[in-house]
Scaffold this motif. Structure first.
Motif, PDB file in Angstrom:
ATOM      1  N   ALA A 171       0.809  -1.215   0.000  1.00  0.00           N
ATOM      2  CA  ALA A 171       0.000   0.000   0.000  1.00  0.00           C
ATOM      3  C   ALA A 171       0.843   1.265   0.000  1.00  0.00           C
ATOM      4  O   ALA A 171       0.385   2.329  -0.448  1.00  0.00           O
ATOM      5  CB  ALA A 171      -0.935   0.005   1.221  1.00  0.00           C
ATOM      6  N   GLN A 172       2.083   1.191   0.489  1.00  0.00           N
ATOM      7  CA  GLN A 172       2.979   2.339   0.495  1.00  0.00           C
ATOM      8  C   GLN A 172       3.839   2.421  -0.764  1.00  0.00           C
ATOM      9  O   GLN A 172       4.666   3.319  -0.894  1.00  0.00           O
ATOM     10  CB  GLN A 172       3.894   2.305   1.727  1.00  0.00           C
ATOM     11  CG  GLN A 172       3.195   2.603   3.043  1.00  0.00           C
ATOM     12  CD  GLN A 172       2.419   1.404   3.564  1.00  0.00           C
ATOM     13  OE1 GLN A 172       2.882   0.263   3.462  1.00  0.00           O
ATOM     14  NE2 GLN A 172       1.236   1.661   4.113  1.00  0.00           N
ATOM     15  N   GLY A 173       3.644   1.454  -1.675  1.00  0.00           N
ATOM     16  CA  GLY A 173       4.435   1.452  -2.896  1.00  0.00           C
ATOM     17  C   GLY A 173       5.785   0.786  -2.747  1.00  0.00           C
ATOM     18  O   GLY A 173       6.622   0.865  -3.653  1.00  0.00           O
ATOM     19  N   ARG A 174       6.038   0.136  -1.627  1.00  0.00           N
ATOM     20  CA  ARG A 174       7.315  -0.542  -1.420  1.00  0.00           C
ATOM     21  C   ARG A 174       7.335  -1.876  -2.169  1.00  0.00           C
ATOM     22  O   ARG A 174       6.309  -2.555  -2.266  1.00  0.00           O
ATOM     23  CB  ARG A 174       7.561  -0.788   0.066  1.00  0.00           C
ATOM     24  CG  ARG A 174       7.654   0.452   0.924  1.00  0.00           C
ATOM     25  CD  ARG A 174       7.876   0.088   2.377  1.00  0.00           C
ATOM     26  NE  ARG A 174       6.793  -0.777   2.882  1.00  0.00           N
ATOM     27  CZ  ARG A 174       6.805  -1.359   4.086  1.00  0.00           C
ATOM     28  NH1 ARG A 174       7.830  -1.186   4.889  1.00  0.00           N
ATOM     29  NH2 ARG A 174       5.792  -2.114   4.465  1.00  0.00           N
ATOM     30  N   GLY A 222       4.972 -10.144   2.072  1.00  0.00           N
ATOM     31  CA  GLY A 222       4.859  -8.771   2.552  1.00  0.00           C
ATOM     32  C   GLY A 222       6.123  -8.202   3.151  1.00  0.00           C
ATOM     33  O   GLY A 222       6.087  -7.096   3.721  1.00  0.00           O
ATOM     34  N   TYR A 223       7.253  -8.907   3.042  1.00  0.00           N
ATOM     35  CA  TYR A 223       8.497  -8.412   3.612  1.00  0.00           C
ATOM     36  C   TYR A 223       9.192  -7.501   2.599  1.00  0.00           C
ATOM     37  O   TYR A 223       9.448  -7.912   1.468  1.00  0.00           O
ATOM     38  CB  TYR A 223       9.426  -9.556   3.997  1.00  0.00           C
ATOM     39  CG  TYR A 223       8.802 -10.537   4.964  1.00  0.00           C
ATOM     40  CD1 TYR A 223       8.009 -10.100   6.023  1.00  0.00           C
ATOM     41  CD2 TYR A 223       8.996 -11.919   4.828  1.00  0.00           C
ATOM     42  CE1 TYR A 223       7.424 -10.989   6.909  1.00  0.00           C
ATOM     43  CE2 TYR A 223       8.420 -12.814   5.708  1.00  0.00           C
ATOM     44  CZ  TYR A 223       7.634 -12.343   6.749  1.00  0.00           C
ATOM     45  OH  TYR A 223       7.065 -13.231   7.620  1.00  0.00           O
ATOM     46  N   PRO A 224       9.534  -6.266   2.987  1.00  0.00           N
ATOM     47  CA  PRO A 224      10.138  -5.325   2.033  1.00  0.00           C
ATOM     48  C   PRO A 224      11.616  -5.637   1.796  1.00  0.00           C
ATOM     49  O   PRO A 224      12.301  -6.218   2.639  1.00  0.00           O
ATOM     50  CB  PRO A 224       9.967  -3.975   2.729  1.00  0.00           C
ATOM     51  CG  PRO A 224       9.980  -4.303   4.188  1.00  0.00           C
ATOM     52  CD  PRO A 224       9.316  -5.652   4.311  1.00  0.00           C
ATOM     53  N   VAL A 277       8.098   2.777  -5.014  1.00  0.00           N
ATOM     54  CA  VAL A 277       7.698   3.223  -6.343  1.00  0.00           C
ATOM     55  C   VAL A 277       6.571   4.244  -6.204  1.00  0.00           C
ATOM     56  O   VAL A 277       5.574   3.967  -5.516  1.00  0.00           O
ATOM     57  CB  VAL A 277       7.237   2.031  -7.204  1.00  0.00           C
ATOM     58  CG1 VAL A 277       6.793   2.502  -8.588  1.00  0.00           C
ATOM     59  CG2 VAL A 277       8.364   1.001  -7.332  1.00  0.00           C
ATOM     60  N   PRO A 278       6.702   5.434  -6.796  1.00  0.00           N
ATOM     61  CA  PRO A 278       5.630   6.435  -6.700  1.00  0.00           C
ATOM     62  C   PRO A 278       4.311   5.900  -7.261  1.00  0.00           C
ATOM     63  O   PRO A 278       4.291   5.091  -8.195  1.00  0.00           O
ATOM     64  CB  PRO A 278       6.165   7.602  -7.542  1.00  0.00           C
ATOM     65  CG  PRO A 278       7.653   7.422  -7.561  1.00  0.00           C
ATOM     66  CD  PRO A 278       7.876   5.940  -7.534  1.00  0.00           C
ATOM     67  N   ALA A 279       3.221   6.345  -6.677  1.00  0.00           N
ATOM     68  CA  ALA A 279       1.901   5.850  -7.077  1.00  0.00           C
ATOM     69  C   ALA A 279       1.569   6.210  -8.517  1.00  0.00           C
ATOM     70  O   ALA A 279       0.849   5.478  -9.199  1.00  0.00           O
ATOM     71  CB  ALA A 279       0.835   6.414  -6.138  1.00  0.00           C
ATOM     72  N   GLU A 280       2.124   7.326  -9.011  1.00  0.00           N
ATOM     73  CA  GLU A 280       1.804   7.764 -10.371  1.00  0.00           C
ATOM     74  C   GLU A 280       2.717   7.152 -11.419  1.00  0.00           C
ATOM     75  O   GLU A 280       2.602   7.472 -12.612  1.00  0.00           O
ATOM     76  CB  GLU A 280       1.875   9.298 -10.462  1.00  0.00           C
ATOM     77  CG  GLU A 280       3.254   9.896 -10.206  1.00  0.00           C
ATOM     78  CD  GLU A 280       3.502  10.143  -8.728  1.00  0.00           C
ATOM     79  OE1 GLU A 280       4.449  10.875  -8.408  1.00  0.00           O
ATOM     80  OE2 GLU A 280       2.749   9.593  -7.894  1.00  0.00           O
ATOM     81  N   ALA A 281       3.633   6.266 -11.009  1.00  0.00           N
ATOM     82  CA  ALA A 281       4.558   5.650 -11.963  1.00  0.00           C
ATOM     83  C   ALA A 281       3.783   4.812 -12.981  1.00  0.00           C
ATOM     84  O   ALA A 281       2.866   4.074 -12.634  1.00  0.00           O
ATOM     85  CB  ALA A 281       5.564   4.784 -11.232  1.00  0.00           C
ATOM     86  N   GLN A 282       4.172   4.949 -14.242  1.00  0.00           N
ATOM     87  CA  GLN A 282       3.478   4.244 -15.321  1.00  0.00           C
ATOM     88  C   GLN A 282       4.170   2.944 -15.703  1.00  0.00           C
ATOM     89  O   GLN A 282       3.533   2.032 -16.230  1.00  0.00           O
ATOM     90  CB  GLN A 282       3.382   5.164 -16.548  1.00  0.00           C
ATOM     91  CG  GLN A 282       2.552   6.407 -16.319  1.00  0.00           C
ATOM     92  CD  GLN A 282       2.543   7.328 -17.520  1.00  0.00           C
ATOM     93  OE1 GLN A 282       3.410   7.237 -18.396  1.00  0.00           O
ATOM     94  NE2 GLN A 282       1.560   8.230 -17.584  1.00  0.00           N
TER      95      GLN A 282
END
Length: 260
Positions: free
Chosen positions: A124-127, A133-135, A142-147
Motif C-alpha cells: 500500500a505504500q508502494g514498497r 509482505g516483507y520489504p 515506487v511512486p503511485a503515479e509511476a506508469q
C-alpha cells in the motif's frame, strides 16, 4: 543376534528420514527459488573385537581386524544451491537472479532474510515486497503515479513518470552472497537466515564481486528434478524393505534358537 535387530532398526529410521526429505522436495517442486535437500548419513561406532595389526605370534601380525558396525544415523540435510530454470512471467515486478546471490528482505523482527524468490509485489505504500509482505532492505518505493517500472541487470530500478521523458531512478537492488550457502538456516516462506556455518554476507551490486545479474520479468523455478527424486524414492523404499526383512530374519533365527 540382538545387534542385527538394532542395526536394522537404525537403517529403517535413516530411510524414513530420507523419504521425509524426498517428500518435502517433491512437495516444493513448483515453489519459486526452492533448493532441494538431501539427507546425509554416517555409520555408527564399531565394536572392535580384534584389533587390526595386533600380534598373532611373536613374529607375525594380523593383516585384518574384526570390527562389527552398529548401524547408521542421520547427521545432516545438505541443500543444493544449483540454479533452477528461469521461467518468463511477463510481470515487471518478477526478478530472477541469473547466477549467485540472494535478495535481501527485512523481517518483522528487524533481522535480514535472504531469498531466491523474486516474485515481488507493491504494498500500500508502494514498497517492493515479497509475496509474504516483507520489504527489500534497499527500501525501494515506487511512486503511485509511476506508469512503468524497469529493473536493469545491475539492479538499478527506474520508473517512468507522467510528463517526463527520462525515467526517474527510485532505488538500487543489492544482492548478498555467502562463502558457504549450504550453511544458511531455512526459515520457511522461501527465506534463509545467516548462521555461523554460512559466514557473514558479502553484499554488492548485481554483476559485481561474483554476484549474478538481475533478469526482470523472469522467476527462478525449483531446482528439484522429479525423475531423480522418484528414482531416489524407489531406492529408499527398497532399502527400507531390506532392513525390515533383516529384522524378520533375525526374529526367525531367535525363534529357532529358543526351540533348541
Amino acid at each position: 543376534m540382538i545387534n542385527s535387530l538394532w542395526i536394522s532398526k537404525t537403517g529403517m529410521q535413516a530411510q524414513q528420514t530420507q523419504l521425509d526429505v524426498i517428500s518435502n522436495n517433491l512437495a516444493n517442486v513448483s515453489t519459486n527459488g526452492f533448493k532441494r535437500a538431501n539427507a546425509v548419513f554416517k555409520d555408527l561406532m564399531y565394536q572392535n573385537l580384534r584389533q587390526v595389526g595386533a600380534n598373532s605370534s611373536e613374529q607375525s601380525e594380523l593383516p585384518t581386524g574384526l570390527q562389527l558396525g552398529l548401524g547408521v544415523r542421520t547427521v545432516a540435510t545438505s541443500r543444493s544451491f544449483t540454479q533452477g530454470s528461469l521461467q518468463q512471467s511477463g510481470n515487471n515486478l518478477d526478478l530472477a537472479i541469473n547466477g549467485s546471490g540472494f535478495l535481501q528482505v527485512t523481517m518483522p523482527d528487524g533481522t535480514t532474510g535472504y531469498t531466491r524468490d523474486g516474485s515481488l509485489q507493491l504494498d500500500a505504500q508502494g514498497r517492493m515486497v515479497t509475496s509474504s509482505g516483507y520489504p527489500l532492505t534497499a527500501g525501494i518505493t515506487v511512486p503511485a503515479e509511476a506508469q512503468n517500472i524497469t529493473v536493469s541487470a545491475d539492479g538499478v530500478v527506474t520508473a517512468k513518470m507522467p510528463g517526463q521523458a527520462t525515467p526517474q531512478q527510485v532505488g538500487n537492488i543489492e544482492l548478498a552472497n555467502f562463502i558457504n550457502p549450504a550453511g544458511l538456516e531455512p526459515r520457511g516462506q522461501n527465506l534463509f537466515s545467516e548462521s555461523l556455518a554460512s559466514g557473514n554476507p558479502i553484499t554488492g551490486a548485481p554483476g559485481t564481486a561474483g554476484m549474478g545479474t538481475v533478469m526482470q520479468g523472469f522467476v527462478e523455478t525449483s531446482n528439484v528434478n522429479v525423475v531423480q527424486e522418484l528414482v531416489t524414492m524407489i531406492q529408499t523404499q527398497r532399502a527400507y524393505e531390506m532392513n525390515s526383512k533383516a529384522i524378520t530374519t533375525s526374529d526367525q533365527m531367535l525363534q529357532r534358537l529358543s526351540q533348541l
